[in-house]
Design a protein around this motif. Sequence first.
Motif, PDB file in Angstrom:
ATOM      1  N   ILE A 173     -11.493   2.853  -0.462  1.00 44.34           N
ATOM      2  CA  ILE A 173     -10.763   2.784   0.761  1.00 44.34           C
ATOM      3  C   ILE A 173     -11.718   2.726   1.994  1.00 44.34           C
ATOM      4  CG2 ILE A 173      -9.145   3.664   2.194  1.00 44.34           C
ATOM      5  CD1 ILE A 173      -7.298   3.864  -0.061  1.00 44.34           C
ATOM      6  N   ARG A 176       0.820   4.075  -3.127  1.00 48.83           N
ATOM      7  CA  ARG A 176       0.768   5.549  -2.581  1.00 48.83           C
ATOM      8  C   ARG A 176       1.737   6.101  -3.188  1.00 48.83           C
ATOM      9  NH1 ARG A 176       1.822   6.239   3.057  1.00 48.83           N
ATOM     10  NH2 ARG A 176       3.943   6.047   2.156  1.00 48.83           N
ATOM     11  N   PHE A 231       0.897  -1.187  -0.011  1.00 44.41           N
ATOM     12  CA  PHE A 231       0.000  -0.059  -0.101  1.00 44.41           C
ATOM     13  C   PHE A 231       0.726   1.290   0.014  1.00 44.41           C
ATOM     14  CE2 PHE A 231      -3.492  -2.818   1.997  1.00 44.41           C
ATOM     15  CZ  PHE A 231      -4.208  -3.025   0.817  1.00 44.41           C
ATOM     16  N   TYR A 251      -6.012  -1.364  -6.477  1.00 46.76           N
ATOM     17  CA  TYR A 251      -5.644   0.030  -6.486  1.00 46.76           C
ATOM     18  C   TYR A 251      -4.134   0.095  -7.546  1.00 46.76           C
ATOM     19  CZ  TYR A 251      -8.305   0.514  -2.459  1.00 46.76           C
ATOM     20  OH  TYR A 251      -9.394   0.384  -1.590  1.00 46.76           O
ATOM     21  N   PHE A 255      -4.723   6.791   1.844  1.00 43.66           N
ATOM     22  CA  PHE A 255      -3.779   5.703   2.084  1.00 43.66           C
ATOM     23  C   PHE A 255      -3.323   5.498   3.395  1.00 43.66           C
ATOM     24  CE2 PHE A 255      -3.773   5.325  -2.337  1.00 43.66           C
ATOM     25  CZ  PHE A 255      -3.636   3.766  -2.481  1.00 43.66           C
TER      26      PHE A 255
END
Length: 164
Positions: free
Chosen positions: A56, A19, A15, A135, A96
């Motif tokens: 999210i 990001r 993640f 994502y 995030f």
Amino acid sequence: MDIYNLIFVQLISKFEEIRDTMKKGIDQLDDNELNFRPNYESNTIANLVVHIEGNINQRIGTGIHGYQDIRSRSDEFNRELYVSKDDLLNRIDDSFNFLIDNVKELHNEDLLRKIDVRGKEKSIYEVLQQCATHYSEHLGQILYITKICRGSSYNLTSIHKKTY
């Protein structure tokens, strides 16, 4: 390191990578490029970031924590949506960070806990893996639009250019 810690470290790392790479692409563009639609059927980078933010909030906030679902998925793809670069970067950081902070707070037994996702039971681990894939797919779209806008002045986001 046990398997659970390895899973948490891997998810958090993935993640963070998504990001950071997304921000590297977005940093190369101005407001108009971030809201550029390559064709009628395509999304803008702004649409994609707002969509990821909504996903999210829904998967983590609603799915894991049981918060009220306030997501309006159709608004995420509104053709009139125009979002500034600063706002997009803030949305990426906020969403995030929310995701990563929540993964850090999970316990081993949480990974197998079942939650409802679109009428199907899925483990939190399955949901988080699906999120990472989802994502990553949109990250690819964001970088492709960035390359369309920047052409030969596109700066690579994950590989350093070799100098000979």
